[in-house]
Design an enzyme around this catalytic site. Structure first.
Site, mmCIF file in Angstrom:
data_model
loop_
_atom_site.group_PDB
_atom_site.id
_atom_site.type_symbol
_atom_site.label_atom_id
_atom_site.label_comp_id
_atom_site.label_asym_id
_atom_site.label_seq_id
_atom_site.Cartn_x
_atom_site.Cartn_y
_atom_site.Cartn_z
ATOM 1 N NE ARG A 35 1.682 7.030 -3.740
ATOM 2 C CZ ARG A 35 2.282 8.052 -3.145
ATOM 3 N NH1 ARG A 35 1.991 8.348 -1.905
ATOM 4 N NH2 ARG A 35 3.131 8.812 -3.793
ATOM 5 N NE ARG A 39 5.833 7.037 -2.904
ATOM 6 C CZ ARG A 39 5.630 7.205 -1.618
ATOM 7 N NH1 ARG A 39 5.730 6.181 -0.787
ATOM 8 N NH2 ARG A 39 5.337 8.387 -1.147
ATOM 9 N NE ARG A 48 6.642 12.156 -11.819
ATOM 10 C CZ ARG A 48 7.388 13.246 -11.912
ATOM 11 N NH1 ARG A 48 7.751 13.679 -13.096
ATOM 12 N NH2 ARG A 48 7.748 13.903 -10.843
ATOM 13 C CG ASP A 84 -2.043 13.027 -5.572
ATOM 14 O OD1 ASP A 84 -1.063 12.316 -5.300
ATOM 15 O OD2 ASP A 84 -2.535 13.837 -4.765
ATOM 16 C CE1 TYR A 161 -1.030 17.193 1.823
ATOM 17 C CE2 TYR A 161 -2.874 15.666 1.659
ATOM 18 C CZ TYR A 161 -1.518 15.899 1.784
ATOM 19 O OH TYR A 161 -0.654 14.843 1.871
HETATM 20 O O1 CP3 Z 1 -1.186 3.717 -5.721
HETATM 21 C C1 CP3 Z 1 -0.749 4.374 -6.678
HETATM 22 O O2 CP3 Z 1 0.443 4.390 -6.991
HETATM 23 C C2 CP3 Z 1 -1.749 5.132 -7.541
HETATM 24 C C3 CP3 Z 1 -1.633 6.537 -7.545
HETATM 25 C C4 CP3 Z 1 -1.565 7.374 -6.271
HETATM 26 C C5 CP3 Z 1 -0.687 8.489 -6.139
HETATM 27 N N1 CP3 Z 1 -0.996 9.129 -4.978
HETATM 28 C C6 CP3 Z 1 0.314 8.881 -7.129
HETATM 29 C C7 CP3 Z 1 1.418 9.731 -6.676
HETATM 30 C C8 CP3 Z 1 -2.340 7.316 -5.108
HETATM 31 C C9 CP3 Z 1 -3.382 6.296 -4.702
HETATM 32 C C10 CP3 Z 1 -1.987 8.457 -4.313
HETATM 33 C C11 CP3 Z 1 -2.639 8.771 -3.044
HETATM 34 C C12 CP3 Z 1 -2.132 9.867 -2.238
HETATM 35 N N2 CP3 Z 1 -1.556 11.041 -2.641
HETATM 36 C C13 CP3 Z 1 -2.253 9.913 -0.840
HETATM 37 C C14 CP3 Z 1 -2.916 8.869 0.006
HETATM 38 C C15 CP3 Z 1 -2.055 7.698 0.303
HETATM 39 C C16 CP3 Z 1 -1.142 7.895 1.443
HETATM 40 O O3 CP3 Z 1 0.078 7.747 1.224
HETATM 41 O O4 CP3 Z 1 -1.611 8.070 2.568
HETATM 42 C C17 CP3 Z 1 -1.685 11.112 -0.388
HETATM 43 C C18 CP3 Z 1 -1.577 11.570 1.033
HETATM 44 C C19 CP3 Z 1 -1.279 11.832 -1.538
HETATM 45 C C20 CP3 Z 1 -0.681 13.188 -1.603
HETATM 46 C C21 CP3 Z 1 0.664 13.094 -2.181
HETATM 47 N N3 CP3 Z 1 0.898 13.023 -3.525
HETATM 48 C C22 CP3 Z 1 1.896 12.949 -1.489
HETATM 49 C C23 CP3 Z 1 2.061 12.965 0.015
HETATM 50 C C24 CP3 Z 1 2.888 12.799 -2.470
HETATM 51 C C25 CP3 Z 1 4.321 12.497 -2.161
HETATM 52 C C26 CP3 Z 1 5.389 13.262 -2.772
HETATM 53 C C27 CP3 Z 1 6.523 12.289 -3.120
HETATM 54 O O5 CP3 Z 1 7.325 12.659 -3.992
HETATM 55 O O6 CP3 Z 1 6.600 11.186 -2.554
HETATM 56 C C28 CP3 Z 1 2.244 12.848 -3.737
HETATM 57 C C29 CP3 Z 1 2.865 12.695 -5.068
HETATM 58 C C30 CP3 Z 1 2.564 11.421 -5.781
HETATM 59 N N4 CP3 Z 1 1.311 10.882 -5.934
HETATM 60 C C31 CP3 Z 1 3.520 10.599 -6.452
HETATM 61 C C32 CP3 Z 1 2.793 9.542 -7.032
HETATM 62 C C33 CP3 Z 1 3.331 8.439 -7.900
HETATM 63 C C34 CP3 Z 1 5.010 10.867 -6.572
HETATM 64 C C35 CP3 Z 1 5.204 12.034 -7.485
HETATM 65 C C36 CP3 Z 1 6.223 11.836 -8.574
HETATM 66 O O7 CP3 Z 1 6.193 10.844 -9.314
HETATM 67 O O8 CP3 Z 1 7.035 12.760 -8.688
#
Ligand code: CP3
Length: 354
Positions: A35, A39, A48, A84, A161
């Site tokens: 991630r 973040r 964003r 994602d 999911y």
């Molecule tokens: O590593 C990286 O930053 C590359 C991109 C990446 C994202 N998601 C971008 C993202 C990767 C590798 C993921 C994987 C992902 N997504 C997982 C597996 C990793 C893990 O944590 O176990 C899972 C379960 C997801 C599903 C998902 N997508 C979740 C649970 C969330 C969280 C919501 C939040 O706001 O925290 C997302 C959204 C997401 N995916 C964000 C990012 C940068 C945040 C969204 C935003 O910017 O508003």
């Protein structure tokens, strides 16, 4: 805090990470962070503020911009594509959205055999061409600074999911389908396995130097359940990708499943902090590499505790080929980017590679 470049570094970041992924010798330990694209970075938040999440993911120029941010700021050896785990759903005919602070949401979840039968197995280049375009662009922009890392959600985590409809602590509906209607479960897993395999093959063809399979919710399963309902599908994916590019299996809270995970045949297993990294490594197959395993919450304790924990990991891996330094799970949004920058430099300057 240490600088991020060292005189002793003779390999490019890309070569370093690929060599470690093949358990070959390296000049110093390669590092990237789960991630990392997003973040905790202010430049990501600024991006964003201008574009919704899915717009960034579906626009190759924006996805690559976000992907490169941590490479430039931290000097990591891996550039994980901004995307994602849910994106393969685009080709399956299952609409979904990603809600800020909530995660993936599916308004019409998959609950019956008829729902599963309707799932489309599409051509990945057609259904998710924007991911492949982003990888091609990333490969060009990145040069040899870092390896381009592709990824997908694993069939089990995608099924969680798809059936539940949203994130959950226990995924009760998904597990109920698995136990209560195994035939439908196996049909669903078979289809997801085909979708994920095609998706990862297309990513490798588009330039991914290695691919990671995220099975984030695997820790919910017991050993027997894992062996019956999930393991054969994971093994099929790694067997299909063998020889195309190095593969990494990711999960957390799965200490009890490590032997089974190792047996699915990835080149590396990503492990969390629940076991010391050398103890986890002992449980893997001969010649299999390891990725990990710093607890991401440690980074919020500041540089001194982070450095001590990183040194402990490097002492335990002792320069043995096949280690990629990473966190055991994703970066927490509150993490200070300066600590990640210092950590990257510290791992690269590793005491064990003077
Ligand atoms: O590593 C990286 O930053 C590359 C991109 C990446 C994202 N998601 C971008 C993202 C990767 C590798 C993921 C994987 C992902 N997504 C997982 C597996 C990793 C893990 O944590 O176990 C899972 C379960 C997801 C599903 C998902 N997508 C979740 C649970 C969330 C969280 C919501 C939040 O706001 O925290 C997302 C959204 C997401 N995916 C964000 C990012 C940068 C945040 C969204 C935003 O910017 O508003």
């Amino acid at each position: 805090m240490p600088a991020t470049s060292h005189d002793t570094m003779t390999m490019t970041g890309r070569a370093r990470l690929i060599a470690a992924a093949r358990s070959q010798p390296v000049d110093t330990t390669p590092v990237w962070y789960m991630r990392q694209a997003g973040r905790c970075l202010p430049e990501y938040r600024a991006l964003r503020a201008r574009h919704p999440f899915m717009e960034v993911a579906r626009t190759p120029e924006l996805a690559v911009e976000a992907t490169l941010m941590p490479v430039e700021r931290f000097g990591v050896d891996g550039a994980v594509l901004f995307a994602d785990i849910m994106l393969p759903l685009d080709g399956m005919g299952v609409p979904f959205r990603i809600e800020p602070k909530v995660g993936p949401v599916i308004d019409n979840p998959i609950r019956t055999r008829a729902d599963v039968e309707r799932i489309v197995i599409a051509d990945a280049d057609e259904a998710t061409g924007y991911v492949m375009d982003a990888l091609r662009l990333l490969r060009r922009e990145l040069g040899d600074r870092a390896a381009a890392l592709g990824f997908s959600g694993a069939p089990f985590t995608l099924a969680c999911y798809l059936v539940e409809g949203h994130g959950s602590r226990e995924y009760p509906r998904a597990k109920a389908l698995m136990y209560g209607d195994p035939e439908t479960w196996h049909l669903l897993m078979g289809k997801l396995t085909e979708v994920v395999t095609r998706y990862l093959r297309a990513q490798i063809a588009a330039g991914a130097d290695a691919v990671q399979l995220f099975d984030s919710w695997l820790g919910l399963l017991g050993t027997e359940t894992y062996a019956e309902f999930v393991q054969p599908y994971t093994a099929r994916i790694f067997a299909d990708l063998r020889g195309l590019a190095p593969t990494i299996h990711f999960s957390t809270g799965t200490t009890h499943l490590l032997d089974g995970i190792a047996a699915t045949g990835p080149d590396l297993v990503s492990v969390d902090w629940r076991l010391p990294i050398d103890a986890a490594w002992d449980r893997l197959a001969p010649g299999q590499g390891i990725q990990g395993n710093l607890d991401p919450t440690l980074l919020m304790g500041g540089w001194d505790v982070t450095r001590r924990a990183a040194d402990d990991i490097l002492r335990r891996t002792a320069g043995r080929p096949g280690h990629i330094f990473n966190l055991g799970h994703g970066i927490l949004p509150e993490t200070d980017p300066a600590v990640l920058e210092a950590l990257t430099g510290h791992v690269h300057g590793g005491a064990l590679h003077p």
